[in-house]
Design an enzyme around this catalytic site. Structure first.
Site, PDB file in Angstrom:
ATOM      1  N   GLU A   1      -2.568  11.682   3.190  1.00 51.23           N
ATOM      2  CA  GLU A   1      -3.408  11.195   4.277  1.00 51.23           C
ATOM      3  C   GLU A   1      -3.082  11.944   5.561  1.00 51.23           C
ATOM      4  O   GLU A   1      -1.920  12.198   5.874  1.00 51.23           O
ATOM      5  CB  GLU A   1      -3.204   9.696   4.508  1.00 51.23           C
ATOM      6  CG  GLU A   1      -4.080   9.119   5.610  1.00 51.23           C
ATOM      7  CD  GLU A   1      -3.861   7.635   5.831  1.00 51.23           C
ATOM      8  OE1 GLU A   1      -4.844   6.940   6.151  1.00 51.23           O
ATOM      9  OE2 GLU A   1      -2.711   7.180   5.684  1.00 51.23           O
TER      10      GLU A   1
ATOM     11  N   GLU B   1       0.854  -1.191   0.000  1.00 46.87           N
ATOM     12  CA  GLU B   1       0.000   0.000   0.000  1.00 46.87           C
ATOM     13  C   GLU B   1       0.890   1.241   0.000  1.00 46.87           C
ATOM     14  O   GLU B   1       1.909   1.286   0.699  1.00 46.87           O
ATOM     15  CB  GLU B   1      -0.891   0.001   1.241  1.00 46.87           C
ATOM     16  CG  GLU B   1      -1.670   1.280   1.473  1.00 46.87           C
ATOM     17  CD  GLU B   1      -2.438   1.260   2.789  1.00 46.87           C
ATOM     18  OE1 GLU B   1      -2.721   2.366   3.315  1.00 46.87           O
ATOM     19  OE2 GLU B   1      -2.761   0.167   3.294  1.00 46.87           O
TER      20      GLU B   1
END
Length: 374
Positions: free
Chosen positions: A159, A154
């Site tokens: 974020e 990932e």
């Protein structure tokens, strides 16, 4: 006889030098290779923009059973009818948002959006997201993962959560991937161990030093671009505010060189994490969840917000989420010149782990902010 001997000796030396040259190439080529890749030229192979932006994305279409958020990720039809995912007719940019008009009763969840690309993107790629606004006061992300997470890894390009000031870039992988000797501008590294099984899946996170890479300052600066290189030599992320975007990127060129970008904000070289081993083709994802294991953790939430995440924000008329939206001009995918790294598919990603709810996450976030503010 003397002349013949000298001729033979000269011939032998040439042969010896040739063998030595070939041997030196075989020894040093792997060392030179990362440098060569750092100046790689990429050609655009896919573009999401304008009226067709949402073509080629899957909507999750169920409640957040991934990170335990107090959110329902709506279907494409609900997103369209509720104007939670649409192309603004004035700007021609994509809006992806949280429902900020519906009154949510206690014990209910609020509608929001999670989309993932149907195509996967392989090693030898760059993706560029040009955004004018990112959500804040929630838990937003622009990221990627392989379909069989944690196998395939990932990459979190953008974020953070709540009212934090800085973007965080993170890798999550199977055990064995480390950030070793990065070439990056950020000095705030939360962890160098990328394994999902370590540190409650905090991953190997790097905090962006630019306080306009997230939140209200990002919006005030008219946003910018996030660039991710997914290469055999390593994974790198750049961020440029609107006024500092390199010409080859701001001109929306169909081709550009990584050398145009300078040193990345975050970098994970293959020396500590063999990219071909730990990463497989990725689906790009936009999502906005509410509260959840990270953003809703009491210790984490209290760092930047007052009250209780669900009770005081999710429940009610929704006006708390007026800034909870992505405003995206484009997402462009590039492959190494002369190749196409898109893997055609119709993947509807259904899994992302929910193991953030620990004080360890809060401690990492607090420590990072202390370093950034010191």
């Amino acid at each position: 006889m003397r002349i013949s001997f000298q001729s033979f000796s000269f011939s032998l030396n040439l042969s010896f030098l040739n063998m030595m040259w070939q041997a030196s190439l075989s020894i040093f080529l792997p060392v030179l290779l990362p440098g060569a890749l750092a100046a790689t030229t990429y050609d655009m192979v896919k573009e999401f923009s304008g009226s067709t932006f949402f073509d080629g994305w899957n909507f999750y279409g169920k409640f957040d059973n991934l990170t335990n958020g107090d959110a329902i990720f709506v279907t494409s039809s609900v997103a369209k009818s509720s104007k939670l995912a649409y192309v603004d007719s004035t700007t021609n940019r994509a809006i992806i948002k949280v429902d900020n008009t519906t009154k949510v009763a206690l014990s209910d969840k609020r509608n929001t959006v999670r989309i993932s690309t149907q195509d996967e993107i392989g090693v030898g790629s760059v993706w560029i997201a040009d955004m004018y606004h990112v959500p804040y006061g929630v838990w937003p992300a622009f990221w990627s993962q392989a379909p069989n997470w944690p196998t395939g890894g990932e990459i979190d390009t953008f974020e953070h959560w709540n009212m934090e000031l800085h973007n965080e870039m993170t890798l999550h992988t199977n055990p064995g991937c480390q950030q070793v000797s990065p070439a990056q501008t950020s000095t705030v590294v939360n962890s160098t161990d990328c394994s999902f099984s370590s540190n409650s899946n905090a991953g190997c996170g790097v905090m962006g030093p630019n306080d306009s890479s997230y939140g209200a300052k990002f919006a005030a600066a008219q946003g910018g671009v996030f660039i991710t290189e997914f290469a055999e030599s390593g994974i790198s992320v750049w961020f440029f505010n609107r006024t500092s975007i390199p010409t080859s990127i701001s001109s929306n060129s169909s081709s550009f060189s990584i050398a145009d970008l300078g040193t990345p904000v975050a970098n994970w070289p293959t020396g500590g994490c063999a990219i071909d081993t730990f990463f497989k083709p990725q689906n790009l994802i936009f999502d906005i969840t509410l509260c959840g294991d990270a953003a809703g953790n009491k210790a984490v939430f209290a760092q930047t917000c007052s009250g209780i995440c669900y009770d005081d924000y999710v429940v009610g008329d929704g006006s708390n989420y007026n800034n909870a939206y992505f405003d995206v001009a484009s997402v462009r995918v590039y492959s190494v010149a002369g190749t196409n790294t898109l893997v055609k598919g119709n993947s509807a990603l259904t899994f992302r782990p929910s193991s953030w709810a620990t004080l360890g996450v809060a401690a990492l976030s607090t420590g990072a902010m202390i370093l950034l503010q010191s």
